[in-house]
Design a protein around this motif. Structure first.
Motif, short mmCIF file in Angstrom:
data_model
loop_
_atom_site.label_atom_id
_atom_site.label_comp_id
_atom_site.label_asym_id
_atom_site.label_seq_id
_atom_site.Cartn_x
_atom_site.Cartn_y
_atom_site.Cartn_z
N ASP A 48 0.73 -1.15 0.03
CA ASP A 48 0.17 0.24 0.13
C ASP A 48 1.14 1.35 0.28
N ALA A 49 0.64 2.36 -0.39
CA ALA A 49 1.22 3.43 -0.85
C ALA A 49 0.90 4.72 0.25
N ARG A 50 0.96 5.08 1.16
CA ARG A 50 0.23 6.51 1.51
C ARG A 50 1.31 7.72 1.45
N PRO A 51 0.91 8.84 1.77
CA PRO A 51 1.67 9.89 1.70
C PRO A 51 2.96 10.29 2.20
N LEU A 52 3.89 11.14 1.33
CA LEU A 52 5.10 10.96 1.58
C LEU A 52 5.81 12.60 1.62
N ALA A 53 5.79 13.31 2.54
CA ALA A 53 6.32 14.11 2.12
C ALA A 53 7.49 14.92 1.65
N GLY A 54 7.83 15.85 0.97
CA GLY A 54 9.30 16.19 0.37
C GLY A 54 8.36 17.03 -1.47
N SER A 55 9.48 17.37 -1.90
CA SER A 55 8.54 18.03 -4.13
C SER A 55 10.22 18.74 -3.94
N LEU A 56 10.69 18.25 -5.06
CA LEU A 56 11.30 19.14 -6.08
C LEU A 56 11.23 20.85 -5.59
N GLU A 57 9.85 21.09 -5.81
CA GLU A 57 9.67 22.52 -5.70
C GLU A 57 10.37 23.48 -3.88
N THR A 58 10.06 22.34 -3.06
CA THR A 58 10.31 22.81 -1.67
C THR A 58 11.68 23.06 -1.76
N GLN A 107 12.00 2.93 -6.37
CA GLN A 107 10.78 3.34 -4.78
C GLN A 107 9.64 2.84 -5.27
N GLY A 108 8.83 1.64 -5.08
CA GLY A 108 7.58 1.41 -4.98
C GLY A 108 7.53 -0.10 -4.43
N PRO A 109 6.44 -0.62 -4.82
CA PRO A 109 5.92 -2.33 -4.39
C PRO A 109 7.70 -2.99 -4.49
N GLY A 110 8.01 -3.45 -3.07
CA GLY A 110 9.44 -3.48 -2.45
C GLY A 110 9.01 -5.53 -3.15
N VAL A 119 10.18 -12.31 -11.49
CA VAL A 119 10.95 -11.49 -12.42
C VAL A 119 11.61 -10.03 -12.60
N GLU A 120 10.23 -9.69 -12.48
CA GLU A 120 9.93 -8.39 -13.55
C GLU A 120 10.06 -6.98 -12.40
N LEU A 121 9.44 -6.93 -11.14
CA LEU A 121 9.86 -6.90 -10.14
C LEU A 121 10.70 -6.82 -9.06
N PHE A 122 11.58 -7.91 -9.45
CA PHE A 122 13.38 -7.37 -9.14
C PHE A 122 13.79 -7.16 -10.02
N ALA A 123 13.68 -7.05 -11.11
CA ALA A 123 14.13 -6.02 -12.35
C ALA A 123 14.02 -4.32 -12.27
N ARG A 124 13.23 -3.99 -11.67
CA ARG A 124 13.10 -2.57 -12.08
C ARG A 124 14.38 -2.49 -10.40
N HIS A 125 14.56 -2.75 -9.53
CA HIS A 125 15.96 -2.51 -9.12
C HIS A 125 16.73 -2.14 -9.52
N PHE A 126 17.50 -2.99 -10.84
CA PHE A 126 18.49 -2.81 -11.42
C PHE A 126 18.56 -1.09 -12.67
N GLU A 127 17.12 -1.52 -13.07
CA GLU A 127 16.39 -0.46 -13.70
C GLU A 127 16.72 1.43 -13.11
N GLY A 128 16.36 0.96 -12.38
CA GLY A 128 16.58 1.99 -11.59
C GLY A 128 17.73 2.63 -10.43
N ASP A 129 18.49 1.86 -10.58
CA ASP A 129 19.75 1.88 -9.38
C ASP A 129 21.09 1.29 -10.16
N VAL A 130 21.05 1.08 -10.85
CA VAL A 130 22.39 0.96 -12.01
C VAL A 130 22.02 1.14 -13.83
#
Length: 279
Positions: A48-58, A107-110, A119-130
């Motif tokens: 589940d996703a919950r609100p999180l403070a912080g933004s590029l504008e801030t 950052q997303g469903p872990g 495997v598709e979820l596992f691959a997201r870590h490589f896409e974003g982090d590497v």
């Protein structure tokens, strides 16, 4: 005026680093998914996703208060299409780039236990982090070389060098995050070997156990004896790395940022990892 490019800059270590660099005299291109307050989300273990403070504008407003110029680049590290254009926009806006900080991660469903992770979820870590840092650096490094040099800071993690105490359901960590961080951990050594003679300096840094906002005091209480540190400690240490003439001796090290901040007293009134943060 030197120019920095910082990913994951809407909150946490990325935001603190961007603001600290502005205070050190850098103009800063900042990237993240969250452009405006109220758009941020934090994914929890049940998906589940919950609100999180912080933004590029801030963060951009804080950069301006520090007397520097921000460039806001809203983008998702999982989407390759905007990556090279973001680098090009930075070079077009400022005419150069002196520092690239690869701080943002997927950052997303872990991912979960290995037998339960698609495997598709596992691959997201490589896409974003590497892969995303790879694409960005391929665009930025030629410009750095042409201008006479530049610095790269890659955010590694404690999990790269240590085995978990248990499964991810028992205060451990998932395999996807671990191996993706191991990937970015190895960038600096190769960059220094290949491009060090052309003015490129790369560092591998580790922020340790970071908590911020209302969670900091909670983490100190929940994990007594753990070296909990604020994001400002990592930010101050990164500024020291990229501005101090003594820093190059650390290019072959796995730099633990909170200890560096404590050693050089870079965060006023803070007594080191595991102690209260006075701000």
């Amino acid at each position: 005026m030197p120019v920095a490019f910082v990913t994951g800059a809407s909150r946490g270590i990325g935001a603190s680093t961007a603001i600290a660099l502005a205070g050190a005299g850098y103009d800063v291109a900042i990237t993240a998914r969250t452009l405006r307050e109220g758009e941020g989300k934090r994914w929890h273990e049940h998906g589940d996703a919950r609100p999180l403070a912080g933004s590029l504008e801030t963060v951009a407003a804080a950069i301006e208060v520090a007397g520097s110029r921000p460039l806001l680049l809203a983008m998702h590290l999982l989407d390759r299409d905007p990556l090279a254009p973001a680098a090009d926009a930075t070079l077009e806006e400022f005419g150069r780039v002196d520092l690239v900080c690869n701080i943002g991660i997927y950052q997303g469903p872990g991912s979960g236990l290995i037998l339960e992770t698609p495997v598709e979820l596992f691959a997201r870590h490589f896409e974003g982090d590497v892969l995303a840092p790879f694409v960005l650096l391929q665009r930025f490094l030629p410009a750095m070389i042409d201008q006479g040099g530049g610095t790269v800071v890659n955010m590694s993690s404690y999990v790269v060098l240590n085995d978990p105490p248990g499964t991810m359901n028992e205060n451990g960590w998932p395999l996807g995050y671990t191996v993706a961080k191991a990937g970015i951990d190895r960038f600096a050594g190769v960059l220094n070997a290949e491009l060090g003679n052309q003015g490129i300096v790369a560092y591998t840094v580790d922020p340790g156990f970071v908590a911020y906002g209302d969670e900091f005091a909670e983490m100190l209480e929940k994990y007594p004896g753990m070296p909990v540190s604020p994001p400002d400690a990592s930010a101050a240490a990164i500024v020291w790395l990229v501005t101090s003439p003594d820093a190059k001796r650390l290019i072959h090290k796995h730099v633990f940022l909170p200890d560096l901040a404590h050693k050089y007293q870079l965060v006023p009134l803070w007594e080191g990892p595991g102690t209260p943060y006075p701000h």
